[in-house]
Design a protein around this motif. Structure first.
Motif, short mmCIF file in Angstrom:
data_model
loop_
_atom_site.label_atom_id
_atom_site.label_comp_id
_atom_site.label_asym_id
_atom_site.label_seq_id
_atom_site.Cartn_x
_atom_site.Cartn_y
_atom_site.Cartn_z
N ALA A 191 105.39 -19.45 75.85
CA ALA A 191 105.53 -18.49 74.76
C ALA A 191 106.02 -19.25 73.52
O ALA A 191 107.06 -19.91 73.57
N THR A 192 105.26 -19.16 72.44
CA THR A 192 105.60 -19.91 71.23
C THR A 192 105.66 -18.98 70.02
O THR A 192 104.84 -19.09 69.08
N PRO A 193 106.61 -18.05 69.99
CA PRO A 193 106.69 -17.11 68.85
C PRO A 193 107.05 -17.79 67.54
O PRO A 193 106.78 -17.25 66.47
N GLU A 194 107.63 -18.99 67.62
CA GLU A 194 108.04 -19.67 66.38
C GLU A 194 106.86 -20.00 65.48
O GLU A 194 107.03 -20.11 64.25
N PHE A 195 105.67 -20.12 66.02
CA PHE A 195 104.51 -20.44 65.19
C PHE A 195 104.12 -19.29 64.27
O PHE A 195 103.40 -19.49 63.28
N TRP A 196 104.56 -18.07 64.62
CA TRP A 196 104.23 -16.90 63.81
C TRP A 196 105.11 -16.81 62.55
O TRP A 196 104.71 -16.18 61.57
N PHE A 197 106.29 -17.38 62.61
CA PHE A 197 107.23 -17.22 61.49
C PHE A 197 106.67 -17.87 60.23
O PHE A 197 106.00 -18.90 60.28
N SER A 236 99.57 -20.14 56.14
CA SER A 236 100.16 -18.82 55.92
C SER A 236 99.11 -17.74 55.65
O SER A 236 99.28 -16.58 56.04
N VAL A 237 98.00 -18.11 55.00
CA VAL A 237 96.95 -17.12 54.71
C VAL A 237 96.37 -16.55 56.00
O VAL A 237 96.21 -15.33 56.17
N SER A 238 96.06 -17.45 56.93
CA SER A 238 95.51 -16.99 58.21
C SER A 238 96.54 -16.18 58.98
O SER A 238 96.21 -15.13 59.56
N LYS A 239 97.79 -16.64 58.98
CA LYS A 239 98.81 -15.91 59.75
C LYS A 239 99.04 -14.51 59.18
O LYS A 239 99.30 -13.57 59.95
N ASP A 240 98.95 -14.35 57.87
CA ASP A 240 99.10 -13.01 57.29
C ASP A 240 98.00 -12.08 57.78
O ASP A 240 98.25 -10.91 58.11
#
Length: 260
Positions: free
Chosen positions: A77-83, A91-95
């Protein structure tokens, strides 16, 4: 055959059976070494059957020990990549991905302020996002790159979990080889009376132990976990494309039905 194949799917073979074979290779080789194979008898058939059973059991042990290692290392589980303060994914893709997953979960996505003011809530949301994505990407043919990263992670995690067991078995095999070379044995096993074969077995055990000690490590598991976590988030692109295609198809179908 169908029942057996269910226990040996692609993930099981690559992430459980192969690590089990690699971890127990010197031990399995030693067992086959001491069994005479110049003629076939019931003992050989029993030995082959037991080898298969032990392999299945060892593969299950690989999974259990791998899970324990996973909990200890905090991988997969790697939730840190979402921050937003993590630059692993742009950031554009993550948004875009964040909004897409939030619509599917029917939960408001954390804002930049939420990530700072309440990082625990943001982490829980991103963990939930990861769980949802894992459930939506079970088709290994459709998500082939993600499946490859998952197989690699499972392989490294389970092999790392088996590391103590493998080194312990290697120590036992090494001790038995040294005993066979120095002390007379009460049983007649030609293979154990051949110093050349025993030396070969000792060298193999030493090389295998060196591999397990130096090549199988925590960083390798963490690296595979990061690669899988990145690809899991990027799988949103395929899911979004599929959703858009379905929506367009439904819209066209609706318009066709409305035509007189």
């Amino acid at each position: 055959m169908v029942g057996i194949s269910k226990h040996f799917d692609a993930y099981t073979v690559r992430a459980r059976v192969v690590p089990a074979l690699m971890a127990g290779l010197p031990t399995l080789a030693f067992l086959f070494l001491i069994i005479p194979w110049d003629h076939f008898s019931v003992s050989q058939a029993i030995s082959a059957t037991m080898a298969i059973i032990l392999l299945v059991a060892f593969a299950d042990l690989a999974r259990n020990l791998g899970k324990k290692a996973e909990r200890k290392l905090g991988t997969r589980a790697t939730p840190e990549f979402w921050f937003r303060d993590d630059g692993t994914i742009d950031s554009v893709s993550k948004d875009r991905y964040r909004s897409f997953v939030a619509s599917k979960l029917d939960v408001k996505a954390p804002s930049a302020e939420d990530e700072i003011a309440d990082p625990a809530y943001a982490k829980q949301f991103y963990l939930s996002a990861g769980n949802w994505l894992r459930d939506q990407t079970r088709d290994h043919k459709k998500f082939r790159i993600l499946a490859d990263e998952l197989f690699t992670y499972g392989f490294r995690r389970n092999l790392f979990g088996l590391k103590p067991v493998a080194l312990s078995l290697n120590a036992i095999v090494l001790g038995l080889c040294l005993i066979a070379m120095t002390l007379p044995l009460p049983v007649e096993l030609p293979a154990l009376q051949s110093s050349g074969r025993l030396v070969t077995a000792i060298v193999a055990v030493i090389l295998h132990s060196a591999f397990m000690i130096f090549a199988v490590n925590k960083e390798g598991v963490r690296e595979a976990s990061r690669a899988y976590g990145i690809q899991l988030i990027l799988s949103c692109e395929t899911l979004m494309a599929s959703t858009t295609g379905t929506t367009r198809g439904q819209a066209k179908s609706g318009r066709s039905k409305q035509q007189p």
